[in-house]
Scaffold this motif. Structure first.
Motif, short mmCIF file in Angstrom:
data_model
loop_
_atom_site.label_atom_id
_atom_site.label_comp_id
_atom_site.label_asym_id
_atom_site.label_seq_id
_atom_site.Cartn_x
_atom_site.Cartn_y
_atom_site.Cartn_z
N TYR A 270 0.83 -1.21 0.00
CA TYR A 270 0.00 0.00 0.00
C TYR A 270 0.87 1.25 0.00
N LEU A 271 1.88 1.27 0.85
CA LEU A 271 2.76 2.45 0.93
C LEU A 271 3.54 2.68 -0.37
N VAL A 272 4.07 1.59 -0.94
CA VAL A 272 4.83 1.71 -2.18
C VAL A 272 3.93 2.17 -3.33
N LEU A 273 2.76 1.55 -3.45
CA LEU A 273 1.84 1.92 -4.53
C LEU A 273 1.32 3.34 -4.35
N THR A 274 1.06 3.76 -3.12
CA THR A 274 0.64 5.14 -2.87
C THR A 274 1.74 6.10 -3.30
N TYR A 275 2.97 5.76 -2.97
CA TYR A 275 4.13 6.58 -3.37
C TYR A 275 4.20 6.69 -4.89
N LEU A 276 4.07 5.56 -5.58
CA LEU A 276 4.14 5.57 -7.05
C LEU A 276 2.97 6.32 -7.67
N PHE A 277 1.76 6.07 -7.16
CA PHE A 277 0.57 6.70 -7.75
C PHE A 277 0.53 8.20 -7.51
N THR A 278 1.24 8.68 -6.49
CA THR A 278 1.34 10.13 -6.30
C THR A 278 2.00 10.75 -7.53
N TYR A 279 3.07 10.15 -8.01
CA TYR A 279 3.76 10.66 -9.19
C TYR A 279 2.96 10.44 -10.47
N VAL A 280 2.30 9.29 -10.56
CA VAL A 280 1.47 9.01 -11.73
C VAL A 280 0.33 10.03 -11.80
N ASN A 281 -0.26 10.36 -10.64
CA ASN A 281 -1.34 11.33 -10.59
C ASN A 281 -0.86 12.72 -11.02
N LYS A 282 0.33 13.12 -10.56
CA LYS A 282 0.90 14.41 -10.97
C LYS A 282 1.06 14.46 -12.49
N LEU A 283 1.57 13.36 -13.05
CA LEU A 283 1.77 13.30 -14.50
C LEU A 283 0.44 13.35 -15.24
N THR A 284 -0.56 12.62 -14.74
CA THR A 284 -1.88 12.61 -15.37
C THR A 284 -2.51 13.99 -15.35
N GLN A 285 -2.43 14.68 -14.21
CA GLN A 285 -3.00 16.04 -14.12
C GLN A 285 -2.29 17.00 -15.07
N ASP B 186 -2.72 24.39 -21.95
CA ASP B 186 -1.81 25.08 -21.05
C ASP B 186 -0.41 24.47 -21.19
N PHE B 187 0.46 25.19 -21.92
CA PHE B 187 1.82 24.68 -22.16
C PHE B 187 2.82 25.27 -21.18
N ARG B 188 2.34 25.98 -20.16
CA ARG B 188 3.25 26.56 -19.16
C ARG B 188 3.52 25.60 -18.01
N ILE B 189 2.77 24.51 -17.93
CA ILE B 189 2.91 23.55 -16.83
C ILE B 189 4.28 22.87 -16.88
N ARG B 190 4.90 22.74 -15.72
CA ARG B 190 6.16 22.00 -15.60
C ARG B 190 6.06 21.09 -14.38
N LEU B 191 6.64 19.92 -14.47
CA LEU B 191 6.63 18.97 -13.36
C LEU B 191 7.94 19.09 -12.59
N GLU B 192 7.80 19.15 -11.27
CA GLU B 192 8.97 19.28 -10.42
C GLU B 192 9.72 17.96 -10.37
N ARG B 193 11.03 18.04 -10.54
CA ARG B 193 11.84 16.82 -10.57
C ARG B 193 12.62 16.68 -9.26
N ASN B 194 12.84 15.43 -8.86
CA ASN B 194 13.75 15.15 -7.75
C ASN B 194 14.32 13.76 -7.94
N ARG B 195 15.42 13.49 -7.32
CA ARG B 195 16.12 12.23 -7.57
C ARG B 195 15.44 11.03 -6.96
N PHE B 196 14.50 11.24 -6.02
CA PHE B 196 13.79 10.13 -5.41
C PHE B 196 12.54 9.74 -6.18
N ASN B 197 12.25 10.49 -7.23
CA ASN B 197 11.09 10.23 -8.06
C ASN B 197 11.42 9.11 -9.04
N PRO B 198 10.69 7.98 -9.00
CA PRO B 198 10.98 6.89 -9.93
C PRO B 198 10.67 7.27 -11.38
#
Length: 197
Positions: free
Chosen positions: A61-76, A85-97
């Motif tokens: 549950y914890l791992v999938l919640t972590y992954l789906f947080t990023y999938v949800n950001k990408l989907t939005q 809206d082409f001004r949207i940018r996704l924040e990057r970090n090294r812990f993001n799979p």
């Protein structure tokens, strides 16, 4: 592509190591409890399986919640781009799979945004180029309505009207060509075939 597989591989290794760290002590504990208490190993085994299932469920549950947080950001973000809206940018970090996917997304949106700016600039310039000959034709046509014009002036004005009409025709042809090019699909599934058979 290598970064994407490295991120997922790293996540899988961490996840597997965590499960191994949980299972090994539990298994050792079960064996120790069954030896120490003298109870039937079946009961201890069922308790261990139940405990392992609960722990696995929580970890999953914890791992999938972590992954789906990023999938949800990408989907939005994709929905925003779909709405223009082409001004949207996704924040990057090294812990993001999905870090490299976010990077590719940001690059794509940046390119789309620059294409949109170029298109708007083109439309603005084209509108000006299109309006100029129309204004000339209208002005010289009004002058031709004047009965007191000499034949030479009438001829000169008609020549200007003809030139501006030709310019409009060329602009229209160029726009039609651009529209046709824009609507053409790129063939990506190419196959070599023998035509001499």
């Amino acid at each position: 592509m290598k970064n994407k597989s490295t991120s997922f591989s790293f996540l899988i290794v961490v996840y597997s190591a965590f499960l191994a760290l949980v299972v090994a002590p539990l298994f050792g504990g079960a064996v120790g409890v069954s030896v120490y208490t003298g109870k039937s190993p079946h009961i201890i085994g069922w308790l261990m399986i139940t405990l392992l299932f609960v722990l696995s469920f929580i970890v999953n549950y914890l791992v999938l919640t972590y992954l789906f947080t990023y999938v949800n950001k990408l989907t939005q973000a994709i929905k925003q781009v779909a709405n223009g809206d082409f001004r949207i940018r996704l924040e990057r970090n090294r812990f993001n799979p999905f870090d490299s996917t976010f990077s590719d997304f940001n690059h794509m949106v940046s390119e789309l945004d620059s294409t949109k700016v170029m298109k708007e600039d083109f439309i603005s310039k084209f509108s000006h180029e299109f309006k100029t000959p129309i204004t000339s034709i209208h002005g010289f046509a009004d002058l031709l309505l004047n009965q007191e014009l000499s034949k030479q002036k009438q001829k000169e004005y008609l020549k200007i009207i003809a030139e501006e009409s030709n310019r409009l025709s060329q602009l229209s042809t160029q726009i039609m060509k651009l529209t046709n090019l824009e609507n053409k699909k790129i063939v990506t599934n190419k196959k070599k075939i023998e035509v001499d058979e």
